[in-house]
Write an enzyme that holds these catalytic residues in place. Structure first.
Site, PDB file in Angstrom:
ATOM      1  N   SER A   5       0.873  -1.187   0.000  1.00  0.00           N
ATOM      2  CA  SER A   5       0.000   0.000   0.000  1.00  0.00           C
ATOM      3  C   SER A   5       0.903   1.227   0.000  1.00  0.00           C
ATOM      4  O   SER A   5       0.948   2.016   0.936  1.00  0.00           O
ATOM      5  CB  SER A   5      -0.929  -0.001   1.219  1.00  0.00           C
ATOM      6  OG  SER A   5      -0.200   0.130   2.412  1.00  0.00           O
ATOM      7  N   HIS A  45      -3.767  -5.873   2.385  1.00  0.00           N
ATOM      8  CA  HIS A  45      -2.892  -6.929   2.923  1.00  0.00           C
ATOM      9  C   HIS A  45      -3.642  -8.229   3.178  1.00  0.00           C
ATOM     10  O   HIS A  45      -3.048  -9.223   3.584  1.00  0.00           O
ATOM     11  CB  HIS A  45      -2.230  -6.474   4.237  1.00  0.00           C
ATOM     12  CG  HIS A  45      -1.240  -5.371   4.040  1.00  0.00           C
ATOM     13  ND1 HIS A  45      -0.713  -4.642   5.081  1.00  0.00           N
ATOM     14  CD2 HIS A  45      -0.673  -4.876   2.920  1.00  0.00           C
ATOM     15  CE1 HIS A  45       0.121  -3.742   4.616  1.00  0.00           C
ATOM     16  NE2 HIS A  45       0.166  -3.856   3.301  1.00  0.00           N
ATOM     17  N   GLU A  53      -4.807  -2.455   9.109  1.00  0.00           N
ATOM     18  CA  GLU A  53      -4.128  -3.026  10.283  1.00  0.00           C
ATOM     19  C   GLU A  53      -4.913  -2.710  11.554  1.00  0.00           C
ATOM     20  O   GLU A  53      -5.263  -1.549  11.794  1.00  0.00           O
ATOM     21  CB  GLU A  53      -2.715  -2.449  10.416  1.00  0.00           C
ATOM     22  CG  GLU A  53      -1.826  -2.785   9.225  1.00  0.00           C
ATOM     23  CD  GLU A  53      -0.562  -1.941   9.175  1.00  0.00           C
ATOM     24  OE1 GLU A  53      -0.084  -1.485  10.231  1.00  0.00           O
ATOM     25  OE2 GLU A  53      -0.071  -1.723   8.057  1.00  0.00           O
ATOM     26  N   GLU A  56       1.135  -9.293   6.847  1.00  0.00           N
ATOM     27  CA  GLU A  56       2.056  -8.868   7.914  1.00  0.00           C
ATOM     28  C   GLU A  56       2.079  -9.819   9.105  1.00  0.00           C
ATOM     29  O   GLU A  56       2.497  -9.450  10.204  1.00  0.00           O
ATOM     30  CB  GLU A  56       1.692  -7.455   8.385  1.00  0.00           C
ATOM     31  CG  GLU A  56       1.937  -6.409   7.324  1.00  0.00           C
ATOM     32  CD  GLU A  56       1.807  -4.993   7.847  1.00  0.00           C
ATOM     33  OE1 GLU A  56       1.438  -4.799   9.014  1.00  0.00           O
ATOM     34  OE2 GLU A  56       2.091  -4.081   7.074  1.00  0.00           O
ATOM     35  N   ASP A 111      -4.271   1.200  11.237  1.00  0.00           N
ATOM     36  CA  ASP A 111      -3.840   1.866  10.016  1.00  0.00           C
ATOM     37  C   ASP A 111      -5.003   1.707   9.039  1.00  0.00           C
ATOM     38  O   ASP A 111      -5.251   0.597   8.554  1.00  0.00           O
ATOM     39  CB  ASP A 111      -2.559   1.227   9.466  1.00  0.00           C
ATOM     40  CG  ASP A 111      -2.094   1.918   8.189  1.00  0.00           C
ATOM     41  OD1 ASP A 111      -2.741   2.904   7.776  1.00  0.00           O
ATOM     42  OD2 ASP A 111      -1.083   1.462   7.596  1.00  0.00           O
ATOM     43  N   GLU A 132      -3.802   5.776  11.821  1.00  0.00           N
ATOM     44  CA  GLU A 132      -2.853   6.109  10.744  1.00  0.00           C
ATOM     45  C   GLU A 132      -3.607   6.258   9.422  1.00  0.00           C
ATOM     46  O   GLU A 132      -4.538   5.488   9.147  1.00  0.00           O
ATOM     47  CB  GLU A 132      -1.832   4.971  10.665  1.00  0.00           C
ATOM     48  CG  GLU A 132      -0.777   5.126   9.577  1.00  0.00           C
ATOM     49  CD  GLU A 132       0.143   3.905   9.536  1.00  0.00           C
ATOM     50  OE1 GLU A 132       0.363   3.267  10.599  1.00  0.00           O
ATOM     51  OE2 GLU A 132       0.617   3.561   8.445  1.00  0.00           O
ATOM     52  N   ASP A 150       1.284   8.487   7.020  1.00  0.00           N
ATOM     53  CA  ASP A 150       2.171   7.503   6.373  1.00  0.00           C
ATOM     54  C   ASP A 150       2.232   7.836   4.880  1.00  0.00           C
ATOM     55  O   ASP A 150       3.157   8.529   4.441  1.00  0.00           O
ATOM     56  CB  ASP A 150       1.651   6.085   6.635  1.00  0.00           C
ATOM     57  CG  ASP A 150       2.426   5.021   5.858  1.00  0.00           C
ATOM     58  OD1 ASP A 150       3.517   5.337   5.364  1.00  0.00           O
ATOM     59  OD2 ASP A 150       1.938   3.878   5.725  1.00  0.00           O
ATOM     60  N   LYS A 205       9.496   5.195   7.614  1.00  0.00           N
ATOM     61  CA  LYS A 205       9.892   3.987   6.876  1.00  0.00           C
ATOM     62  C   LYS A 205      11.087   4.371   6.008  1.00  0.00           C
ATOM     63  O   LYS A 205      10.916   5.089   5.004  1.00  0.00           O
ATOM     64  CB  LYS A 205       8.762   3.540   5.960  1.00  0.00           C
ATOM     65  CG  LYS A 205       7.508   3.001   6.643  1.00  0.00           C
ATOM     66  CD  LYS A 205       6.394   2.900   5.597  1.00  0.00           C
ATOM     67  CE  LYS A 205       5.226   2.077   6.059  1.00  0.00           C
ATOM     68  NZ  LYS A 205       4.059   2.222   5.133  1.00  0.00           N
ATOM     69  N   HIS A 253       8.228  -1.308   9.686  1.00  0.00           N
ATOM     70  CA  HIS A 253       8.625  -2.273   8.653  1.00  0.00           C
ATOM     71  C   HIS A 253       7.767  -2.030   7.402  1.00  0.00           C
ATOM     72  O   HIS A 253       6.988  -1.083   7.371  1.00  0.00           O
ATOM     73  CB  HIS A 253       8.387  -3.689   9.194  1.00  0.00           C
ATOM     74  CG  HIS A 253       6.926  -3.999   9.400  1.00  0.00           C
ATOM     75  ND1 HIS A 253       6.419  -5.257   9.470  1.00  0.00           N
ATOM     76  CD2 HIS A 253       5.829  -3.158   9.529  1.00  0.00           C
ATOM     77  CE1 HIS A 253       5.091  -5.203   9.622  1.00  0.00           C
ATOM     78  NE2 HIS A 253       4.723  -3.957   9.678  1.00  0.00           N
ATOM     79  N   LYS A 303       6.076  -0.422  14.445  1.00  0.00           N
ATOM     80  CA  LYS A 303       5.196  -1.397  13.798  1.00  0.00           C
ATOM     81  C   LYS A 303       6.098  -2.454  13.173  1.00  0.00           C
ATOM     82  O   LYS A 303       6.872  -2.138  12.258  1.00  0.00           O
ATOM     83  CB  LYS A 303       4.386  -0.756  12.675  1.00  0.00           C
ATOM     84  CG  LYS A 303       3.338   0.225  13.109  1.00  0.00           C
ATOM     85  CD  LYS A 303       2.199   0.347  12.088  1.00  0.00           C
ATOM     86  CE  LYS A 303       2.595   0.563  10.656  1.00  0.00           C
ATOM     87  NZ  LYS A 303       1.447   0.710   9.729  1.00  0.00           N
TER      88      LYS A 303
HETATM   89  C1  PEP Z   1       1.715   0.538   6.044  1.00  0.00           C
HETATM   90  O1  PEP Z   1       0.876   0.967   5.234  1.00  0.00           O
HETATM   91  O2  PEP Z   1       1.936   1.144   7.098  1.00  0.00           O
HETATM   92  C2  PEP Z   1       2.463  -0.698   5.730  1.00  0.00           C
HETATM   93  C3  PEP Z   1       3.404  -1.171   6.552  1.00  0.00           C
HETATM   94  O3  PEP Z   1       2.122  -1.333   4.568  1.00  0.00           O
HETATM   95  P1  PEP Z   1       2.976  -1.289   3.222  1.00  0.00           P
HETATM   96  O4  PEP Z   1       4.363  -1.724   3.545  1.00  0.00           O
HETATM   97  O5  PEP Z   1       2.247  -2.253   2.302  1.00  0.00           O
HETATM   98  O6  PEP Z   1       2.911   0.130   2.753  1.00  0.00           O
HETATM   99 MG    MG Z   2       0.382   2.722   6.672  1.00  0.00          MG
END
Ligand code: PEP
Ligand code: MG
Length: 395
Positions: A40, A149, A158, A193, A225, A266, A293, A318, A346, A369
């Site tokens: 995503s 996911h 999530e 995940e 999330d 999120e 994010d 990230k 992650h 996370k």
């Molecule tokens: C997220 O959206 O926070 C996530 C960890 O998913 P992705 O790595 O698919 O973006």
């Molecule tokens: Mg996210």
């Protein structure tokens, strides 16, 4: 430091897709790093270089040829120095020429080499580099997967248990809570995940289940999330076959916050809806973290915008969204300097690299996370946090 060898090879991530592992040598020192991959993904992320068939041959060639030739010929005084050099070598604003995946694999391995040279643990080297105070992050453990996911079996991506205890205590709580949830849900698939992926046709159901768990364990709460960019098509959001405007979705969040111990939300709206983020933060921000994010993509410039417009009060960090450790640290510094929380994360396609655990501890993140307990690559991050706890106690 003079890097004298550099070699990248393909490995598989948790979805069985190829990604990059890079090994560096500098005299007697050597370090390895591999990079994860999102599903995503935010549209403003740095560019993950993939071949037309989804492979990473070009990205690997960029590390093994151009980057290897360029960086093995010179001396670097710091990891920042290498990261700046790599960014300039790429020459594009989004690292699309060499690939953010190619560049980050080198950047992380370089950070490890400099920690080895200084004779300190990785988290300590990161703290020194960032000027931060190391501390154990809250564990944000993915209990239930939905969204992209888990084939949208649940609307939000999530459903997370947040545990505010030191890692060793938190992990025993998480282990008991995860087992309890497994008994409660019965035979359901696992999501990307490593959390359970049940299907419910009532929006509140996963919250009710997690709220029961929260009642049983001290210092726990719920986070989600929403990954709302994935719910947004044709100018509205779709959850469980029902359409919502942004204002209607805000009412859903306000009701969830009233009814459940919801610590953070999120990406409550799609990535371009900065005004909707700001309105929700004004309404709920005193009690709830509103986390960017896809909105902020670990990009210091986008975080500046979010700060000036008070869009959120927490930022997901990230490293592969921006492509170098140097810029991920800059994103953290801006976040923390404005009094917001940094939550490290992650990606949904992971490797066994545990860099994010050291990074979260080193910057004193509010949370990390790292996924559910149903996948080895997620557990390795938690195990690394445990090892750091032991390491820090002896320092
Ligand atoms: C997220 O959206 O926070 C996530 C960890 O998913 P992705 O790595 O698919 O973006
Ligand atoms: Mg996210």
């Amino acid at each position: 430091m003079r890097i004298d060898s550099l070699r990248a090879r393909p490995i598989f991530d948790t979805r069985g897709r190829p990604t990059i592992e890079t090994m560096l040598g500098a005299g007697p020192l050597s370090a390895t790093a591999s990079v994860p991959s999102g599903k995503s993904t935010g549209s403003h992320e740095a560019h993950e270089l993939r071949d037309a068939d989804g492979g990473v041959h070009q990205a690997l060639a960029n590390v093994n040829d151009e980057i290897a030739n360029a960086i093995t010929q010179r001396d670097f005084t710091s990891a920042d120095d290498v990261d700046s050099f790599l960014t300039e070598l790429d020459g594009t604003p989004d690292k699309s020429r060499l690939g953010a995946n190619a560049i980050l694999s080198v950047s992380i391995a370089v950070q490890r080499l400099f920690a080895l040279e200084a004779g300190v643990p990785l988290w300590k080297a990161i703290a020194t580099r960032a000027g931060t105070t190391p501390a154990a992050p809250r564990l944000y453990v993915n209990m239930m997967n939905g969204g992209i996911h888990a084939d949208f079996r649940l609307p939000f991506q999530e459903y997370i248990l947040v545990v505010g205890e030191k890692t060793s205590v938190a992990l025993s709580i998480v282990q008991a809570a995860f087992a309890k949830l497994g008994e409660r849900l019965g035979d359901v698939p696992m999501g990307d995940e490593g959390g359970y992926a049940p299907a419910f046709d009532v929006l509140e159901k996963p919250f009710e289940i997690l709220a029961e768990i929260v009642k049983e364990f001290p210092n726990t709460s719920i986070a989600i999330d929403a990954a709302a960019s994935e719910l947004f098509t044709g100018g509205h959001y779709t959850l469980l076959d029902k359409m919502y405007t942004a204002d209607e979705l805000a009412v859903v969040y306000e009701s969830l916050v009233t009814r459940f111990p919801l610590h953070s939300i999120e990406d409550p709206f799609e990535q371009e809806a900065a005004g909707d983020f700001a309105r929700l933060t004004a309404a709920l921000g005193d009690t709830t973290l509103i986390v960017g994010d896809d909105l902020t993509v670990t990009n210091p410039l986008r975080i500046d915008d979010a700060i000036s417009r008070k869009e959120i009060n927490a930022v997901l960090i990230k490293p592969n969204q921006i492509g170098t450790v140097r810029e991920a640290i800059a994103a953290v510094q801006k976040t923390q300097a404005t009094g917001w929380k940094a939550i490290c994360s992650h990606r949904s396609g992971e490797t066994d690299d545990t860099f994010i655990a050291d990074f979260a501890y080193g910057i004193g993140a509010h949370g990390i996370k790292a996924g559910g307990l149903g996948q080895k690559e997620r557990l390795e991050k938690y195990e690394r946090l445990l090892a750091i706890e032991r390491e820090a106690e002896t320092m």
